[in-house]
Design a protein around this motif. Structure first.
Motif, mmCIF file in Angstrom:
data_model
loop_
_atom_site.group_PDB
_atom_site.id
_atom_site.type_symbol
_atom_site.label_atom_id
_atom_site.label_comp_id
_atom_site.label_asym_id
_atom_site.label_seq_id
_atom_site.Cartn_x
_atom_site.Cartn_y
_atom_site.Cartn_z
ATOM 1 N N VAL A 137 0.915 -1.121 -0.004
ATOM 2 C CA VAL A 137 -0.106 -0.071 0.083
ATOM 3 C C VAL A 137 0.945 1.248 0.092
ATOM 4 O O VAL A 137 0.567 2.175 -0.648
ATOM 5 N N LEU A 138 1.941 1.340 0.836
ATOM 6 C CA LEU A 138 2.456 2.425 1.032
ATOM 7 C C LEU A 138 3.458 2.574 -0.305
ATOM 8 O O LEU A 138 3.702 4.059 -0.717
ATOM 9 N N GLU A 139 3.965 1.477 -0.912
ATOM 10 C CA GLU A 139 4.822 1.764 -2.143
ATOM 11 C C GLU A 139 3.732 2.267 -3.490
ATOM 12 O O GLU A 139 4.336 3.065 -4.141
ATOM 13 N N ALA A 140 2.577 1.852 -3.302
ATOM 14 C CA ALA A 140 1.634 2.413 -4.477
ATOM 15 C C ALA A 140 1.145 3.976 -3.983
ATOM 16 O O ALA A 140 1.226 4.526 -4.989
ATOM 17 N N LEU A 141 1.103 4.330 -2.930
ATOM 18 C CA LEU A 141 0.792 5.657 -2.607
ATOM 19 C C LEU A 141 2.080 6.581 -2.776
ATOM 20 O O LEU A 141 1.820 7.826 -2.889
ATOM 21 N N GLU A 142 3.136 6.012 -3.073
ATOM 22 C CA GLU A 142 4.303 6.864 -3.643
ATOM 23 C C GLU A 142 4.088 7.640 -4.709
ATOM 24 O O GLU A 142 4.564 8.761 -5.184
ATOM 25 N N TYR A 143 3.216 7.178 -5.722
ATOM 26 C CA TYR A 143 2.756 7.347 -7.219
ATOM 27 C C TYR A 143 1.626 8.378 -7.086
ATOM 28 O O TYR A 143 0.810 8.287 -6.369
ATOM 29 N N ASP A 144 1.577 9.123 -8.132
ATOM 30 C CA ASP A 144 0.307 9.939 -8.388
ATOM 31 C C ASP A 144 -0.743 9.113 -8.899
ATOM 32 O O ASP A 144 -0.440 8.349 -9.918
ATOM 33 N N ASN A 152 -8.685 4.225 -2.045
ATOM 34 C CA ASN A 152 -8.852 2.616 -1.736
ATOM 35 C C ASN A 152 -7.722 2.251 -1.260
ATOM 36 O O ASN A 152 -7.849 1.053 -0.390
ATOM 37 N N PHE A 153 -6.438 2.380 -1.692
ATOM 38 C CA PHE A 153 -5.321 1.996 -1.042
ATOM 39 C C PHE A 153 -5.476 2.357 0.386
ATOM 40 O O PHE A 153 -4.977 1.596 1.113
#
Length: 326
Positions: A137-144, A152-153
């Motif tokens: 989740v945290l890795e995904a939230l690094e991106y716009d 959702n994440f």
């Protein structure tokens, strides 16, 4: 005249001890006359089966019947001894021309230590899944990304934080009774697929699920079972192979089976034991995954097993069911 009550008091005190105490005198070390027994307390009489009247004055070896204990009494010190399925802590001390051999049964203590190690291993294994989910989740939230997707994440991350909080509570105050409720299997399938999506993509594997059913279970424990079985299929099955989760009603129970296209298993029943891995298992692992699966499933009264279905391995478990859906 005053010594008799004192001696009786000392004897009663010794006999009240839970440890076996053998008092001895003599030179030891191979010299004449060697170590001889002067006194046994009640626990020592029970341990070695020799009454005090017969033991007094006899060579120590004739009473304890172990050269290991005779040598310990001669030199002093401490050791642990396995005897008759029990673990004994043996200590020898010297004072003047004599000494004492003290034997304590620590079988129960060692059993509790083993249970604590087992519980620690189980908890550390269970922590891995929410930590892996949070990392994704945290890795995904690094991106716009669009706000609704980001939200959702965030929701996924909060779910995993909640699971971590429950595990911390279990670690702090012991294992609590299951938080069971009635839920559709599809709810757990969706959570598992979400958490496994990165690994599915990396391994280029497909995952399909069978028909939905109402079940009665702790949602987090059910998720843990499903994740462990699907992760096993991903890691130990052929790369890129399809994984199928089949479901079927078996009377009042629901059977769930995770199938992969791996080769036939050898000694599959042993895989459910703690710290056991298959002979062809790659890399390193705790060998706790299937043990945890069986422990959780047995907790709600279900069964776990493996079988060969055609050209596929099936890892199966049952859980209490309700009315089917659809």
């Amino acid at each position: 005249m005053d010594s008799a009550p004192a001696d009786l008091t000392a004897d009663a005190w010794m006999d009240a001890l839970p440890q076996a105490v053998l008092l001895f005198g003599g030179t030891g070390g191979g010299g004449a006359p060697g170590l001889t027994v002067t006194r046994l307390n009640a626990a020592a009489v029970r341990l070695w089966g020799v009454p005090q009247g017969r033991a007094a004055g006899r060579p120590l070896l004739e009473v304890v019947r172990r050269h290991t204990l005779e040598a310990l009494a001669e030199r002093g010190g401490e050791l642990e001894l396995e005897a008759g399925g029990r673990t004994l802590r043996c200590t020898a001390t010297h004072a003047g021309e004599g000494g004492a051999l003290i034997v304590e049964d620590i079988t129960e203590h060692r059993r509790r230590e083993a249970e604590l190690r087992e519980a620690t291993a189980v908890l550390s294994h269970e922590f891995r899944t929410p930590v892996t989910g949070l990392r994704g989740v945290l890795e995904a939230l690094e991106y716009d990304m669009p706000p609704d997707l980001a939200q959702n994440f965030v929701r996924q991350g909060l779910q995993e934080v909640e699971r971590l909080a429950r595990l911390v509570e279990d670690l702090a105050v012991g294992f609590r009774p299951t938080r069971a409720r009635t839920l559709p299997l599809a709810e757990t399938f969706a959570r598992a697929e979400r958490l496994l999506q990165p690994e599915l993509g990396t391994r280029r594997a497909t995952l399909t699920f069978g028909a939905d059913h109402l079940v009665r279970a702790d949602p987090d424990k059910l998720l843990q079972v499903l994740l462990n079985l699907i992760e096993n299929a991903l890691r130990y099955g052929p790369p890129g192979g399809p994984i199928e989760v089949q479901t079927a009603a078996r009377g009042t129970w629901i059977e769930v089976a995770v199938l992969d296209e791996g080769g036939p298993l050898q000694g599959s029943e042993a895989l459910f034991r703690a710290h056991t891995r298959g002979p062809q298992a790659p890399g390193q692992g705790s060998g706790m995954g299937l043990y945890i699966v069986r422990s959780i499933v047995q907790g709600w009264g279900g069964q776990t097993w493996t079988e060969r279905r055609g050209e596929r391995n099936a890892f199966c478990f049952t859980l209490p069911g309700g009315a089917g859906i659809g």
